[in-house]
Design a protein around this motif. Structure first.
Motif, PDB file in Angstrom:
ATOM      1  N   ARG A 243      18.965 -21.208  14.502  1.00 37.86           N
ATOM      2  CA  ARG A 243      18.492 -20.541  13.267  1.00 37.86           C
ATOM      3  C   ARG A 243      19.619 -19.737  12.620  1.00 37.86           C
ATOM      4  O   ARG A 243      19.764 -19.742  11.403  1.00 37.86           O
ATOM      5  N   ASP A 244      20.410 -19.057  13.429  1.00 40.54           N
ATOM      6  CA  ASP A 244      21.537 -18.285  12.899  1.00 40.54           C
ATOM      7  C   ASP A 244      22.584 -19.203  12.271  1.00 40.54           C
ATOM      8  O   ASP A 244      23.227 -18.843  11.292  1.00 40.54           O
ATOM      9  N   ALA A 245      22.750 -20.380  12.865  1.00 41.04           N
ATOM     10  CA  ALA A 245      23.788 -21.304  12.400  1.00 41.04           C
ATOM     11  C   ALA A 245      23.401 -22.037  11.112  1.00 41.04           C
ATOM     12  O   ALA A 245      24.273 -22.614  10.455  1.00 41.04           O
ATOM     13  N   GLU A 246      22.150 -22.016  10.751  1.00 42.05           N
ATOM     14  CA  GLU A 246      21.715 -22.741   9.551  1.00 42.05           C
ATOM     15  C   GLU A 246      22.380 -22.228   8.279  1.00 42.05           C
ATOM     16  O   GLU A 246      22.479 -22.948   7.295  1.00 42.05           O
ATOM     17  N   ARG A 247      22.886 -21.023   8.314  1.00 42.89           N
ATOM     18  CA  ARG A 247      23.562 -20.464   7.129  1.00 42.89           C
ATOM     19  C   ARG A 247      25.005 -20.965   6.996  1.00 42.89           C
ATOM     20  O   ARG A 247      25.626 -20.813   5.949  1.00 42.89           O
ATOM     21  N   ILE A 248      25.526 -21.576   8.043  1.00 41.62           N
ATOM     22  CA  ILE A 248      26.942 -21.949   8.052  1.00 41.62           C
ATOM     23  C   ILE A 248      27.268 -23.102   7.095  1.00 41.62           C
ATOM     24  O   ILE A 248      28.199 -22.972   6.288  1.00 41.62           O
TER      25      ILE A 248
END
Length: 159
Positions: free
Chosen positions: A119-124
């Motif tokens: 979920r945190d990586a979806e912004r990358i």
């Protein structure tokens, strides 16, 4: 009538700027540098991010993988992959387990913490698109061309 190849004039075929290898190498370093501040909050490096991408994909498909299969997929030597996995295991994102079917095989699985980091990586990806200043069509062209280079290396037995 046959066409003559284009005349590249006085371009030295050995000039640094004419080398595809230089453009790919410099662009790869630059792209990884763009990822660095985006990955820092996750506490991971770009190679570890690539490992997690593969594992998130497998997790979504409800499949598991071995160290050997993961190394092959990432075009890495298993000896290069092992320290990446050790670090990801140390920070609680993955676990390595001996296969019940074949004790010689080591399976790599995401932990709950590793799954949560997706979920945190979806912004990358959108941040990288913005950072490059390239449109999605341009990035798709770069990806297609780079993938052809990887396929050529595979055919040549490099991987």
């Amino acid at each position: 009538m046959t066409e003559n190849p284009p005349d590249h004039g006085s371009v030295d075929p050995l000039s640094l700027e004419a080398q595809v290898c230089f453009a790919l190498s410099a662009s790869a370093r630059g792209l990884v540098a763009l990822y660095r501040p985006l990955l820092a909050p996750l506490g991971i490096t770009h190679p570890q991010y690539l490992v997690l991408l593969a594992l998130w994909e497998d997790d979504a498909a409800s499949v598991s993988t071995t160290v050997t299969a993961l190394a092959h997929r990432l075009h890495l030597d298993p000896g290069t992959l092992s320290p990446l996995l050790k670090r990801l295991e140390t920070i609680g994102f993955v676990a390595r387990e001996r296969s019940a079917e074949d004790a010689r095989q080591v399976r790599v699985v995401l932990t709950d913490e590793g799954r949560a980091r997706r979920r945190d990586a979806e912004r990358i990806p959108p941040a990288i698109v913005a950072a490059t200043g390239l449109g999605l069509d341009e990035l798709a062209q770069v990806h297609a061309a780079a993938s052809k280079v990887v396929q050529a290396a595979v055919r040549a037995g490099v991987y």
